[in-house]
Design an enzyme around this catalytic site. Structure first.
Site, PDB file in Angstrom:
ATOM      1  CG  LEU A 184      -1.511   6.215   1.491  1.00 11.29           C
ATOM      2  CD1 LEU A 184      -2.155   6.095   0.132  1.00 11.29           C
ATOM      3  CD2 LEU A 184      -0.881   4.902   1.911  1.00 11.29           C
ATOM      4  CG  ASP A 185      -4.390   7.126   4.012  1.00 13.36           C
ATOM      5  OD1 ASP A 185      -4.940   6.937   2.909  1.00 13.36           O
ATOM      6  OD2 ASP A 185      -4.068   6.210   4.770  1.00 13.36           O
ATOM      7  CD  GLU A 186      -1.113  12.849   6.289  1.00  9.66           C
ATOM      8  OE1 GLU A 186      -1.610  13.968   6.529  1.00  9.66           O
ATOM      9  OE2 GLU A 186      -0.909  11.995   7.185  1.00  9.66           O
TER      10      GLU A 186
END
Lengths: 278, 278, 278, 278
Positions: free
Chosen positions: C221-223
């Site tokens: 997530l968010d990476e």
């Protein structure tokens, strides 16, 4: 009642802030924010004060008129309680952006209507449930066309007229009728590239930055007081047409910003320049 | 040897990239980066290729001349092996910034000397161990003064001349002598506010953004090909003088950027515009 | 036929540009633009070449496969001939901006449909004549909901899925199914403020700039690989809510930019980073 | 006397602006500018008033203490009459930029001295006629080194300490001794990339924008109140080292901006955030 705003400007003298805030204090009002500026080149004082609403704003203004020098201009407005009429020609990006922002509550005003000299933007406007007036200029003398515009505008009696890429020039009479109340977006970084086809001019000059300018409309074309400007980088890969396409983003952003500043009563006009309290 | 750069431009035709890279491949060279652009409005091809150094760059250029159409301009340079002379008048910010960047290795060139028509900047220059020449224009006719400048410049034979707020205008003769080799920083967002005192003009027009422009010097004052531009926001609280102060930051940044682009051979001039491969 | 684009990436070796352009030359194709980059940290070569269309792109790719090392990835696409499905939740600004841009021809793709887990955005979508699918997640287990999403997505078989403020997290299975094809807009300047409520976090930390990040969606997530980012200044007058409001402008601009980069095939993913040829 | 500034902050209540301006009016002072803000989340009032100088500023402060609630913090300063000590390690760009700006009058303060744990920056500092103290940390325990620093600092008794890329961490004792008076430039867009080697982290995450943050130093490393931030775009062509090089420009600009805000007394600290009246 919502947030209220006082606009005061007058020749500078000692004690103005004190006299103004004394009146507000006596009325028991709470100042939410307070911005003040003295233009050192003309010795002119301007102040914007936002306060939590009173039920008798007229009394406040009356007391301020008493307390301040006769030359003072005092204006009071309730934020959120304003109205605009938008005029546009054929391009959708500025109008569409305003309609979209309005639809999710970002434009603190009623949009009474959209007026256009073409019918291209009718379905877009109606998709947002805003009245659309198509007033073609075809076959009409300039003044005759403006008379039609004026009739529609006046039927709504808006606080401001927003030109969202309206590509015709007004007569002095029309401009004077709505003095300091017509906002325009110009597709260049004024005063560079005044006149026709600014992106073509920008391409030919080989600039590395293009821009847009929101300004009040005055009799002098492209010379009215500037409200907001912004730019974006371009390079050798941009043709004039691609500059125009890229420019749409900055046009719509600058126009939306100026409209919000106007509707929040953050702009003073003084000496053909603006004082903008952001 | 350091990184080498090829500059090639000519009327566009099919197969140019192929013909160029074939020559490099045959010489066993490794392309580090390769940028190409065809100006669609004039059908002109430009290409910058950086490759890891060869010991016989002249052979590469000779083979390219064979492979390409006769109209092709082919230029080869070794990055890091260039030299500049800086000219300035009295303001320290642009000169000081260049000297400072040079001192920690950010300007990929030798600074041979600083020349000024005043002696104000002498101690700053010498603090960085760079020769300083004070050539006053007092009591001299323009051409007589330029003759002195030219003698000092030519004694260093620099690749480029950088005007870091040199506030005098050159004759055509001087400009022509160093064609496409004089870089200037102009204290406005050209073409807005050409001529004298751009910050005063900007203040009076009430703009919300000011800028600076780095450009090649040509006979037409303020009309030479633009290399780089940048801007910064201003507002009603800025007097003309404060705009000038704020403008220093963008002037020095834009000039330093243009100088680096120039010294890394990233700029082509075509049709009074630049192609800049960043 | 329209403009065609070749995407090639492989471990670097000498002569790659030469071998590629030789094939194009033999097919009589004219290169419109050519961008090449070698990632020095991983010694990886990437190249994007736009050329005027051929009627047999498959033959070009086949000949390139012959000419280049077996490890080379070669992808060919025709610009303007792509399709997307947009997913959103309740906020209108990103979706509305994409629909608006699409309506005046700025998004070079078909928008096949909009899918939402709420019905809030239905009338906005339909105003632009795009099919709207309301697939509520209420009372459904995550996988059951995703199965419904997947069925609708697959019925359109879009090239890419654009998350325009779709506020739910996908399972690995969903992400893997559309690997490198889901684009998300995250409402912070990643990697600052990962996780929930980034504007609240930004307010509490007292930052002076907020931002938005467009990235590919991966299992982390968010990476995922970042495509585009932009920021805007804020100050002490902004509450967390006002930061969120201000952030809408940068969210929609960054998302639109990333969508256009994607549809013009300007993005390579390598080593969890992107190479973006602007 | 020069321009004087009053800083007042206290829990909000009605009539504060009125009570303050009444005192100034009674002293016959002319307000040049006046900025006020109420933090709605903590109900805290802050106000900065610049006025043309009086010969008895102490009397003004005494009368304000009488007029305002006991909890009010009242601070008075004369702009231009301040002093700083700069600390740096080995990098020249931030220190050099401050020295240069100071040399042409842009930093409204005395620079009393530069202190460094290396001697690299000695000749640069002395070129600007500023005392340079080399206090090596080699072979010294942290507290022993800080004792030396403190002795030199205290001999100058500066208003503020500016860390211009000073690359060592202080103990709590040192920080507490100069509470709210140490300004640092951090080479990332905080809170992204806290800790060591932010440009390496930025490269590995593949961000498209890097930044710098000026903040007050507190016991919590990288967590002090943020004063100013700015960013610049990077792309896939930047290695970690090239990001660091590019970052120098934004580091020096942000630091200079923060130093000027500080010296013009435009910053309030409240609740680990700053209120900055630009």
């Amino acid at each position: 009642m919502g947030e209220q705003v006082l606009h005061i400007d007058c020749p500078d003298e000692k004690g103005l802030v004190y006299k103004i805030t004394e009146v507000l204090y006596q009325h028991g009002l709470n100042i939410v924010s307070n911005q003040e500026f003295v233009d050192a080149t003309t010795d002119h004082f301007v102040m914007r004060t936002a306060f939590e609403g009173t039920e008798s704003p007229n009394d406040v203004v009356a007391d301020l008129e008493e307390a301040l020098p006769p030359a003072a201009n005092i204006r009071q407005a309730e934020i959120g309680n304003r109205s605009i009429v938008i005029m546009a020609t054929r391009e959708a990006h500025c109008l569409g952006d305003l309609l979209l922002r309005h639809s999710y509550g970002e434009i603190p005003a009623r949009i009474d209507a959209v007026i256009s000299n073409h019918d291209t933007l009718g379905s877009l406007t109606r998709a947002f449930d805003i009245p659309f007036h198509h007033l073609s200029h075809e076959g009409l003398e300039r003044r005759a066309h403006e008379k039609q515009l004026q009739e529609v505008v006046d039927q709504y009696a808006p606080d401001y007229i927003v030109l969202a890429k309206y590509m015709r020039i007004f007569t002095s009479d029309f401009v004077d009728r709505y003095q300091d109340r017509i906002l325009n977006i110009h597709h260049s970084f004024l005063p560079a590239f005044i006149g026709a086809n600014p992106y073509r001019q920008a391409f030919e000059r080989g600039v590395k930055i293009i821009g847009a300018t929101a300004h009040f409309v005055t009799d002098d074309l492209d010379e009215g007081p500037i409200i907001a400007q912004d730019v974006l980088p371009v390079n050798h890969t941009h043709t004039a047409e691609q500059m125009a396409n890229a420019g749409r983003d900055v046009e719509k952003t600058v126009l939306a910003k100026a409209v919000k500043l106007l509707l929040e009563e953050r702009i003073f006009i003084h000496d053909n320049r603006t004082i903008v309290f952001e």
